[in-house]
Design a protein around this motif. Structure first.
Motif, PDB file in Angstrom:
ATOM      1  N   ASP A   8       0.449  -1.279   0.060  1.00 45.05           N
ATOM      2  CA  ASP A   8       0.180  -0.192  -0.028  1.00 45.05           C
ATOM      3  C   ASP A   8       0.582   1.594  -0.038  1.00 45.05           C
ATOM      4  O   ASP A   8       2.134   2.059   1.457  1.00 45.05           O
ATOM      5  N   GLU A  10       1.944   5.114  -2.211  1.00 39.85           N
ATOM      6  CA  GLU A  10       1.150   6.461  -2.371  1.00 39.85           C
ATOM      7  C   GLU A  10       1.674   7.059  -3.837  1.00 39.85           C
ATOM      8  O   GLU A  10       0.981   7.535  -3.928  1.00 39.85           O
ATOM      9  N   GLU A  12       2.183   4.982  -7.611  1.00 34.54           N
ATOM     10  CA  GLU A  12       2.132   4.271  -8.433  1.00 34.54           C
ATOM     11  C   GLU A  12       3.726   3.496  -8.534  1.00 34.54           C
ATOM     12  O   GLU A  12       4.459   2.357  -8.807  1.00 34.54           O
ATOM     13  N   TYR A  36      -5.241  -5.896  -7.819  1.00 41.85           N
ATOM     14  CA  TYR A  36      -4.475  -4.274  -7.894  1.00 41.85           C
ATOM     15  C   TYR A  36      -5.500  -2.739  -7.908  1.00 41.85           C
ATOM     16  O   TYR A  36      -6.919  -3.782  -8.039  1.00 41.85           O
ATOM     17  N   ASP A  37      -5.613  -2.169  -6.880  1.00 43.62           N
ATOM     18  CA  ASP A  37      -6.491  -1.059  -6.528  1.00 43.62           C
ATOM     19  C   ASP A  37      -5.889   0.144  -7.150  1.00 43.62           C
ATOM     20  O   ASP A  37      -4.308   0.650  -6.083  1.00 43.62           O
ATOM     21  N   VAL A  38      -7.001   1.000  -7.007  1.00 45.69           N
ATOM     22  CA  VAL A  38      -6.300   2.251  -6.335  1.00 45.69           C
ATOM     23  C   VAL A  38      -7.618   3.667  -5.565  1.00 45.69           C
ATOM     24  O   VAL A  38      -8.360   2.752  -6.105  1.00 45.69           O
ATOM     25  N   ALA A  40      -8.801   7.111  -4.834  1.00 49.93           N
ATOM     26  CA  ALA A  40      -8.915   8.587  -4.833  1.00 49.93           C
ATOM     27  C   ALA A  40      -9.518   9.041  -3.182  1.00 49.93           C
ATOM     28  O   ALA A  40     -10.929   8.508  -3.725  1.00 49.93           O
ATOM     29  N   TYR A  50      -4.016   9.653  -3.460  1.00 49.42           N
ATOM     30  CA  TYR A  50      -4.295   8.188  -4.043  1.00 49.42           C
ATOM     31  C   TYR A  50      -3.842   7.275  -3.050  1.00 49.42           C
ATOM     32  O   TYR A  50      -2.702   7.490  -2.047  1.00 49.42           O
ATOM     33  N   CYS A  51      -4.586   6.331  -3.253  1.00 49.08           N
ATOM     34  CA  CYS A  51      -3.811   4.894  -2.457  1.00 49.08           C
ATOM     35  C   CYS A  51      -3.345   3.891  -3.612  1.00 49.08           C
ATOM     36  O   CYS A  51      -4.695   3.556  -4.513  1.00 49.08           O
ATOM     37  N   PHE A  52      -2.372   3.186  -4.005  1.00 46.48           N
ATOM     38  CA  PHE A  52      -2.177   2.283  -4.885  1.00 46.48           C
ATOM     39  C   PHE A  52      -2.017   1.265  -3.697  1.00 46.48           C
ATOM     40  O   PHE A  52      -0.831   0.785  -3.394  1.00 46.48           O
ATOM     41  N   SER A  53      -2.482   0.133  -3.963  1.00 43.14           N
ATOM     42  CA  SER A  53      -2.035  -1.048  -3.247  1.00 43.14           C
ATOM     43  C   SER A  53      -1.850  -2.065  -4.413  1.00 43.14           C
ATOM     44  O   SER A  53      -2.884  -1.826  -5.275  1.00 43.14           O
TER      45      SER A  53
END
Length: 60
Positions: A8, A10, A12, A36-38, A40, A50-53
């Motif tokens: 997880d 911030e 990508e 994968y998930d984003v 906002a 944004y949170c990229f996980s």
């Protein structure tokens, strides 16, 4: 045994780096899937956050 590793971050590019670093540690045959998930979040009078996980599912 099936396991998961969750990332997880911030940015990508940071997520990409960390997932690739982890994948180097396991054998290709151990990999089952990658999710994968984003997300906002828009705050009032602020930039979007944004949170990229990613979740790596693998056999140990």
């Amino acid at each position: 045994m099936v396991k998961v590793k969750v990332f997880d971050l911030e940015h990508e590019k940071d997520l990409e780096f960390e997932v690739n670093k982890f994948l180097q540690k396991i054998d290709e045959t151990q990999l089952i899937d990658i999710k994968y998930d984003v997300a906002a979040i828009a705050e009032e009078d602020e930039e979007q956050i944004y949170c990229f996980s990613a979740m790596v599912i693998y056999r140990s």
